[in-house]
Design a protein around this motif. Structure first.
Motif, PDB file in Angstrom:
ATOM      1  N   PRO A 186       6.042  41.745  -3.097  1.00 18.04           N
ATOM      2  CA  PRO A 186       5.847  40.769  -2.023  1.00 18.04           C
ATOM      3  C   PRO A 186       4.552  39.982  -2.159  1.00 18.04           C
ATOM      4  N   ALA A 187       4.436  38.924  -1.376  1.00 16.44           N
ATOM      5  CA  ALA A 187       3.238  38.078  -1.384  1.00 16.44           C
ATOM      6  C   ALA A 187       2.013  38.897  -0.995  1.00 16.44           C
ATOM      7  N   GLY A 188       0.912  38.676  -1.704  1.00 16.45           N
ATOM      8  CA  GLY A 188      -0.335  39.344  -1.368  1.00 16.45           C
ATOM      9  C   GLY A 188      -0.473  40.764  -1.892  1.00 16.45           C
ATOM     10  N   ALA A 189       0.452  41.181  -2.769  1.00 16.31           N
ATOM     11  CA  ALA A 189       0.383  42.547  -3.296  1.00 16.31           C
ATOM     12  C   ALA A 189      -0.619  42.658  -4.435  1.00 16.31           C
ATOM     13  N   GLY A 190      -1.162  41.522  -4.855  1.00 15.09           N
ATOM     14  CA  GLY A 190      -2.145  41.538  -5.935  1.00 15.09           C
ATOM     15  C   GLY A 190      -1.528  41.469  -7.314  1.00 15.09           C
ATOM     16  N   LYS A 191      -0.278  41.018  -7.375  1.00 11.20           N
ATOM     17  CA  LYS A 191       0.448  40.987  -8.649  1.00 11.20           C
ATOM     18  C   LYS A 191      -0.277  40.174  -9.715  1.00 11.20           C
ATOM     19  N   SER A 244       2.274  27.524  -0.372  1.00 12.51           N
ATOM     20  CA  SER A 244       2.849  28.862  -0.437  1.00 12.51           C
ATOM     21  C   SER A 244       4.137  28.949   0.367  1.00 12.51           C
ATOM     22  N   MET A 245       4.117  28.417   1.583  1.00 15.55           N
ATOM     23  CA  MET A 245       5.298  28.476   2.438  1.00 15.55           C
ATOM     24  C   MET A 245       6.413  27.586   1.900  1.00 15.55           C
ATOM     25  N   MET A 246       6.059  26.421   1.373  1.00 15.65           N
ATOM     26  CA  MET A 246       7.052  25.539   0.780  1.00 15.65           C
ATOM     27  C   MET A 246       7.690  26.204  -0.435  1.00 15.65           C
ATOM     28  N   ALA A 247       6.881  26.912  -1.217  1.00 14.44           N
ATOM     29  CA  ALA A 247       7.397  27.597  -2.406  1.00 14.44           C
ATOM     30  C   ALA A 247       8.389  28.680  -2.017  1.00 14.44           C
ATOM     31  N   SER A 248       8.103  29.388  -0.934  1.00 18.55           N
ATOM     32  CA  SER A 248       8.995  30.441  -0.478  1.00 18.55           C
ATOM     33  C   SER A 248      10.362  29.868  -0.120  1.00 18.55           C
ATOM     34  N   THR A 249      10.364  28.686   0.479  1.00 17.02           N
ATOM     35  CA  THR A 249      11.620  28.053   0.896  1.00 17.02           C
ATOM     36  C   THR A 249      12.337  27.393  -0.281  1.00 17.02           C
ATOM     37  N   SER A 250      11.610  26.597  -1.043  1.00 15.65           N
ATOM     38  CA  SER A 250      12.239  25.848  -2.137  1.00 15.65           C
ATOM     39  C   SER A 250      12.691  26.744  -3.280  1.00 15.65           C
ATOM     40  N   SER A 251      12.023  27.887  -3.473  1.00 13.09           N
ATOM     41  CA  SER A 251      12.402  28.783  -4.571  1.00 13.09           C
ATOM     42  C   SER A 251      13.747  29.459  -4.324  1.00 13.09           C
ATOM     43  N   ALA A 252      14.240  29.377  -3.092  1.00 15.54           N
ATOM     44  CA  ALA A 252      15.547  29.951  -2.778  1.00 15.54           C
ATOM     45  C   ALA A 252      16.688  29.034  -3.192  1.00 15.54           C
ATOM     46  N   ARG A 277      -2.155  43.799   2.826  1.00 19.45           N
ATOM     47  CA  ARG A 277      -2.047  42.545   2.085  1.00 19.45           C
ATOM     48  C   ARG A 277      -2.694  41.388   2.837  1.00 19.45           C
ATOM     49  N   ALA A 278      -2.527  41.381   4.156  1.00 20.65           N
ATOM     50  CA  ALA A 278      -3.144  40.327   4.971  1.00 20.65           C
ATOM     51  C   ALA A 278      -4.668  40.444   4.941  1.00 20.65           C
ATOM     52  N   LYS A 279      -5.177  41.677   5.004  1.00 16.50           N
ATOM     53  CA  LYS A 279      -6.628  41.908   4.970  1.00 16.50           C
ATOM     54  C   LYS A 279      -7.206  41.464   3.628  1.00 16.50           C
ATOM     55  N   ARG A 280      -6.512  41.729   2.547  1.00 15.26           N
ATOM     56  CA  ARG A 280      -6.979  41.305   1.224  1.00 15.26           C
ATOM     57  C   ARG A 280      -7.067  39.786   1.149  1.00 15.26           C
ATOM     58  N   ARG A 281      -6.040  39.123   1.649  1.00 11.05           N
ATOM     59  CA  ARG A 281      -6.031  37.663   1.606  1.00 11.05           C
ATOM     60  C   ARG A 281      -7.133  37.091   2.505  1.00 11.05           C
ATOM     61  N   TYR A 282      -7.317  37.726   3.670  1.00 14.65           N
ATOM     62  CA  TYR A 282      -8.389  37.320   4.593  1.00 14.65           C
ATOM     63  C   TYR A 282      -9.749  37.424   3.906  1.00 14.65           C
ATOM     64  N   ASP A 283      -9.978  38.542   3.220  1.00 15.86           N
ATOM     65  CA  ASP A 283     -11.246  38.756   2.522  1.00 15.86           C
ATOM     66  C   ASP A 283     -11.463  37.725   1.416  1.00 15.86           C
ATOM     67  N   GLU A 284     -10.382  37.325   0.758  1.00 20.82           N
ATOM     68  CA  GLU A 284     -10.482  36.324  -0.307  1.00 20.82           C
ATOM     69  C   GLU A 284     -10.962  34.989   0.263  1.00 20.82           C
ATOM     70  N   TYR A 285     -10.387  34.588   1.387  1.00 19.23           N
ATOM     71  CA  TYR A 285     -10.785  33.326   2.016  1.00 19.23           C
ATOM     72  C   TYR A 285     -12.251  33.367   2.454  1.00 19.23           C
ATOM     73  N   ILE A 286     -12.641  34.481   3.067  1.00 17.42           N
ATOM     74  CA  ILE A 286     -14.015  34.621   3.551  1.00 17.42           C
ATOM     75  C   ILE A 286     -14.993  34.584   2.378  1.00 17.42           C
ATOM     76  N   ALA A 287     -14.625  35.244   1.279  1.00 18.89           N
ATOM     77  CA  ALA A 287     -15.487  35.270   0.098  1.00 18.89           C
ATOM     78  C   ALA A 287     -15.692  33.870  -0.478  1.00 18.89           C
ATOM     79  N   ASP A 322       1.950  35.114   8.641  1.00 22.26           N
ATOM     80  CA  ASP A 322       2.494  34.415   7.476  1.00 22.26           C
ATOM     81  C   ASP A 322       3.047  35.399   6.452  1.00 22.26           C
ATOM     82  N   VAL A 323       2.335  36.514   6.240  1.00 26.30           N
ATOM     83  CA  VAL A 323       2.766  37.527   5.274  1.00 26.30           C
ATOM     84  C   VAL A 323       4.115  38.110   5.691  1.00 26.30           C
ATOM     85  N   ILE A 324       4.233  38.444   6.969  1.00 26.85           N
ATOM     86  CA  ILE A 324       5.484  39.029   7.477  1.00 26.85           C
ATOM     87  C   ILE A 324       6.626  38.025   7.379  1.00 26.85           C
ATOM     88  N   GLN A 325       6.338  36.755   7.719  1.00 24.54           N
ATOM     89  CA  GLN A 325       7.368  35.719   7.636  1.00 24.54           C
ATOM     90  C   GLN A 325       7.803  35.499   6.188  1.00 24.54           C
TER      91      GLN A 325
END
Length: 222
Positions: A9-14, A93-101, A150-160, A173-176
Motif C-alpha cells: 500500500p501507499a506509504g509502506a516505504g516500498k 498521488s490521488m490522480m494516479a490512484s484513480t487513473s492507474s485503474a 504509514r501516515a506518521k512516516r509521510r507526515y514526518d517526511e513533509y515536516i523534515a 488520504d492513506v485510508i482512502q
C-alpha cells in the motif's frame, strides 16, 4: 536475470527500501509508481479527468515517458522534462490512484516495465508487480504497515522538508488510497499467492532493508 517484485500500500516505504536493496545487490531499481504518477501529471496538466476514460485513452499516444538512472537515483521524464519532483504531490498521488485503474493506462506502461525486467536484474515496486506485471519473479514481497504508521512516516517526511502537514488529513488520504487500490476492478492491490508478507510497522528502515535483502539472497542461492 533475476526479478524482484515488491508490492504494498501507499506509504509502506516500498521505494526507499527497494532502492536500498537494489544498491546492496547491484540490481536496477524500477519505480513503477513514478511511471503512473507521470501519466497522472500529464492528465492534470491537460485538464483531463480520470472519470473520462475515453479522453484518457485518447491522450495516451501523446505521452512520452522515460526513465534514466543517474548517480542520485532514478529520474523520470515527461516529454523530455525531468518531472521527478513534480510527481510527488498529494494531488498527483490521488490522480494516479484513480487513473492507474484504467486498463488502457496499465497496458500503456506494461511493456516498458516488462522490457526492463528482460534486460536487467531488477527490483520493481508497485501495486501489482508480483500478481500481474512480473508473475514469474523469483522473489515476491508484500511490504505493508498499519495506516497510522504509514501516515506518521509521510507526515514526518513533509515536516523534515519544511512543509506544512496535517497528520489527520494524511491519514484520511492513506485510508482512502488503500480502499481505492484494493477495490479497483483492474489489478487490485493484494499479496501474490506465493509471496512473502513483511509488516514493517515495528521495524526500523535498516531492519526492513536487511530482511528483504535476506529474502532475495535466499532465492538467488537456491
Amino acid at each position: 536475470m533475476y526479478s524482484v517484485a515488491i508490492d504494498g500500500p501507499a506509504g509502506a516505504g516500498k521505494s526507499s527500501v527497494a532502492k536500498a536493496v537494489a544498491a546492496k545487490l547491484g540490481f536496477i531499481y524500477v519505480d513503477t509508481g513514478a511511471l503512473y504518477r507521470t501519466v497522472a501529471l500529464h492528465l492534470l496538466k491537460n485538464n483531463i479527468s480520470a472519470d473520462d476514460v475515453k479522453a484518457v485513452e485518447a491522450s495516451l499516444p501523446n505521452i512520452e515517458v522515460s526513465l534514466a538512472h543517474k548517480e542520485d537515483g532514478q529520474h523520470v521524464y515527461l516529454g523530455g522534462e525531468d518531472v521527478s519532483s513534480l510527481i510527488r504531490t498529494p494531488e498527483v498521488s490521488m490522480m494516479a490512484s484513480t487513473s492507474s485503474a484504467i486498463p488502457a493506462v496499465r497496458k500503456f506502461l506494461f511493456s516498458l516495465q516488462t522490457g526492463m525486467a528482460e534486460k536487467y536484474n531488477v527490483i520493481m515496486d508497485g501495486r501489482d508487480i508480483g500478481t500481474v506485471v512480473l508473475p514469474n519473479a523469483q522473489a515476491k514481497i508484500f511490504l505493508t504497515a498499519s495506516p497510522e504508521v504509514r501516515a506518521k512516516r509521510r507526515y514526518d517526511e513533509y515536516i523534515a522538508k519544511g512543509e506544512d502537514a496535517d497528520y489527520e488529513a494524511i491519514l484520511k488520504d492513506v485510508i482512502q488510497r488503500d480502499y481505492q487500490d484494493m477495490n479497483r476492478e483492474t489489478a487490485p492491490l493484494k499479496p501474490a499467492k506465493d509471496g512473502v508478507i513483511v509488516d514493517s510497522s515495528d521495524m526500523s528502515f535498516d531492519e526492513v532493508v536487511e530482511k528483504l535483502t535476506e529474502i532475495v539472497r535466499s532465492v538467488m542461492t537456491e
